[in-house]
Scaffold this motif. Structure first.
Motif, PDB file in Angstrom:
ATOM      1  N   ALA A  20      -1.911   2.949  10.810  1.00  0.00           N
ATOM      2  CA  ALA A  20      -2.565   4.324  10.325  1.00  0.00           C
ATOM      3  C   ALA A  20      -1.682   4.787   9.482  1.00  0.00           C
ATOM      4  CB  ALA A  20      -2.976   4.990  11.425  1.00  0.00           C
ATOM      5  N   LEU A  40       0.831   3.986  -3.079  1.00  0.00           N
ATOM      6  CA  LEU A  40       0.570   5.381  -2.944  1.00  0.00           C
ATOM      7  C   LEU A  40       1.482   6.183  -3.266  1.00  0.00           C
ATOM      8  CD1 LEU A  40      -0.881   5.200   0.683  1.00  0.00           C
ATOM      9  CD2 LEU A  40      -2.240   5.652  -1.146  1.00  0.00           C
ATOM     10  N   ASP A  95       1.175  10.093  -4.308  1.00  0.00           N
ATOM     11  CA  ASP A  95       0.792  10.612  -2.919  1.00  0.00           C
ATOM     12  C   ASP A  95       2.227  10.929  -2.229  1.00  0.00           C
ATOM     13  OD1 ASP A  95      -0.815  11.466  -1.049  1.00  0.00           O
ATOM     14  OD2 ASP A  95      -1.707   9.477  -0.394  1.00  0.00           O
ATOM     15  N   ARG A 104      -3.341  12.407   0.649  1.00  0.00           N
ATOM     16  CA  ARG A 104      -4.676  11.542   0.261  1.00  0.00           C
ATOM     17  C   ARG A 104      -5.555  11.415   1.471  1.00  0.00           C
ATOM     18  NH1 ARG A 104      -4.507   6.751  -3.844  1.00  0.00           N
ATOM     19  NH2 ARG A 104      -3.333   8.302  -4.920  1.00  0.00           N
ATOM     20  N   TYR A 105      -4.793  10.910   2.503  1.00  0.00           N
ATOM     21  CA  TYR A 105      -5.531  10.470   3.886  1.00  0.00           C
ATOM     22  C   TYR A 105      -5.066  11.388   4.822  1.00  0.00           C
ATOM     23  CZ  TYR A 105      -6.482   6.257   1.119  1.00  0.00           C
ATOM     24  OH  TYR A 105      -6.969   5.363   0.143  1.00  0.00           O
ATOM     25  N   GLN A 162      -8.489  11.746   7.560  1.00  0.00           N
ATOM     26  CA  GLN A 162      -8.669  10.290   8.332  1.00  0.00           C
ATOM     27  C   GLN A 162      -7.706   9.336   7.691  1.00  0.00           C
ATOM     28  OE1 GLN A 162     -12.641   9.029   8.035  1.00  0.00           O
ATOM     29  NE2 GLN A 162     -12.256   6.999   8.980  1.00  0.00           N
ATOM     30  N   PRO A 163      -6.961   8.784   8.476  1.00  0.00           N
ATOM     31  CA  PRO A 163      -5.836   7.725   8.058  1.00  0.00           C
ATOM     32  C   PRO A 163      -6.332   6.671   7.610  1.00  0.00           C
ATOM     33  CG  PRO A 163      -6.101   7.468  10.607  1.00  0.00           C
ATOM     34  CD  PRO A 163      -7.192   8.643  10.118  1.00  0.00           C
ATOM     35  N   LEU A 164      -5.525   6.193   6.536  1.00  0.00           N
ATOM     36  CA  LEU A 164      -5.833   4.941   5.955  1.00  0.00           C
ATOM     37  C   LEU A 164      -5.312   3.666   6.926  1.00  0.00           C
ATOM     38  CD1 LEU A 164      -6.411   2.729   3.692  1.00  0.00           C
ATOM     39  CD2 LEU A 164      -4.106   3.215   2.970  1.00  0.00           C
ATOM     40  N   ILE A 195      -5.082  -0.299   8.215  1.00  0.00           N
ATOM     41  CA  ILE A 195      -4.775  -1.770   7.865  1.00  0.00           C
ATOM     42  C   ILE A 195      -4.845  -2.645   8.853  1.00  0.00           C
ATOM     43  CG2 ILE A 195      -3.355  -3.214   6.277  1.00  0.00           C
ATOM     44  CD1 ILE A 195      -2.686  -0.844   4.653  1.00  0.00           C
ATOM     45  N   ARG A 215      -0.926   8.279   7.263  1.00  0.00           N
ATOM     46  CA  ARG A 215      -1.520   9.551   6.924  1.00  0.00           C
ATOM     47  C   ARG A 215      -0.692  10.023   5.852  1.00  0.00           C
ATOM     48  NH1 ARG A 215      -5.029  11.904  10.207  1.00  0.00           N
ATOM     49  NH2 ARG A 215      -5.341  10.881  12.440  1.00  0.00           N
ATOM     50  N   SER A 271       0.923  -1.298  -0.076  1.00  0.00           N
ATOM     51  CA  SER A 271      -0.073  -0.008  -0.189  1.00  0.00           C
ATOM     52  C   SER A 271       0.772   1.046   0.012  1.00  0.00           C
ATOM     53  CB  SER A 271      -0.811   0.011   1.400  1.00  0.00           C
ATOM     54  OG  SER A 271      -1.817  -1.131   1.241  1.00  0.00           O
TER      55      SER A 271
END
Length: 343
Positions: A280, A125, A130, A285-286, A289-291, A293, A282, A121
């Motif tokens: 999390a 990104l 990103d 793009r995020y 609110q964090p992405l 996993i 950051r 991921s």
């Protein structure tokens, strides 16, 4: 690929045995194990023609130090050993440069999160443009399990013994308790995010008392009890604030730290249970609110599965490249034949 893909396995501990068991169950004629070695003897050198893929299921610095050399010789490496990209920055850079120079692949999904799509991921990104601003997470499945079960009714040392017996910790559980294992994982994640983070810049809070740290390997068990009083005090303090203990790694704005934190139930890193890792991310793009996993992050079976996934990805990539070459050769020959025909 018509010929079987020869594999060399280093390490026959819990993860290595799980890898062999999976390969046996997989029963695919495209993969053949040609070399298996453990640490009972000095690690031998590998003939460049002996294997096309090396599987490193060890925690050996000696074996990790060979990753870049193997890659430079065109040998693909799949590893659960964090001492490749999670050791010195110079070694991590050497691995990267060897891959670029030779085209060999480095499968490291099993080094963080036991195959969770963390590294994939982060790299996706970045490839999409990103900018990663920070990464925070519960990165140790063993410590996640310990603090999920630690409620004061059972001494912390008893839980450590149970985690070691279940294969959640390293054979020497001080590697987990010291934060060293988590530090390596944070380095791997930060470097995947594009940060040239030096190993000694990570601030690490160890949970290991001095007596346990100084104990010989065969005396560890009797010294585990030195954990009980300080861990109980930390648990009591967390309860007073309505929080729970979690061992967290953070990188943000160039600052990296690893240590114990108290998190309330609604925190993004406080969910899950068992050996779950929770990370999390950051980024631009995020940002709001964090992405997040989350999933199992410890255990020989899930780690072995992640390694086999990387092996199959390399096999399929080699097959694809061979198919493209075959098509290109056929097209070239057809063009030559047609040219002769019309001449």
């Amino acid at each position: 690929m018509s010929a079987p893909l020869p594999i060399a396995l280093y390490g026959t501990g819990q993860v290595g045995r799980a890898v062999l068991a999976r390969l046996e169950r997989f029963a695919d004629a495209s993969l053949v194990v040609v070399h298996v070695e453990n640490s009972r003897h000095e690690w031998s050198d590998l003939d460049a023609d002996a294997a096309q893929i090396v599987l490193d299921a060890t925690a050996s610095d000696t074996v990790a130090a060979r990753h870049a050399e193997w890659l430079a010789r065109g040998v693909h490496v799949v590893t659960a050993n964090k001492l490749g990209r999670g050791a010195s920055l110079a070694r991590a850079d050497a691995i990267e440069q060897a891959c670029i120079a030779s085209g060999a692949r480095y499968g490291d999904a099993a080094t963080v999160g036991a195959g969770l799509p963390l590294l994939r991921s982060l790299r996706a990104l970045r490839a999409g443009g990103d900018a990663i601003h920070g990464v925070a997470g519960v990165l140790s499945g063993s410590l996640a399990w310990l603090f999920a079960h630690f409620d004061g009714r059972v001494p912390f040392s008893t839980l450590v013994r149970e985690a070691r017996a279940a294969g959640y910790t390293e054979p020497d559980p001080r590697i987990d308790l010291s934060g060293e294992d988590v530090r390596r994982k944070l380095l791997i994640l930060a470097r995947a995010a594009g940060v040239a983070l030096e190993a000694d810049t990570v601030q690490v809070e160890s949970l290991v008392p001095d007596a346990l740290a100084a104990a010989d390997l065969d005396a560890i068990d009797e010294q585990l009890a030195t954990l009980d009083a300080p861990m109980q005090s930390l648990l009591d303090a967390a309860r007073e604030t309505g929080a729970r203990l979690h061992f967290v790694a953070r990188w943000h704005d160039g600052v990296a730290r690893v240590g114990l934190e108290t998190l309330v139930a609604g925190h993004p890193l406080a969910a899950g249970g068992g050996t779950d890792n929770r990370v999390a991310i950051r980024s631009a793009r995020y940002a709001g609110q964090p992405l997040v996993i989350q999933g199992p992050g410890a255990g020989a079976d899930v780690t072995a599965a992640a390694m086999l996934d990387d092996v199959l990805a390399i096999r399929d990539a080699l097959r694809g490249a061979q198919a493209i070459r075959s098509v290109a050769t056929s097209s070239k020959n057809a063009s030559i034949g047609w040219g002769r025909l019309i001449a």
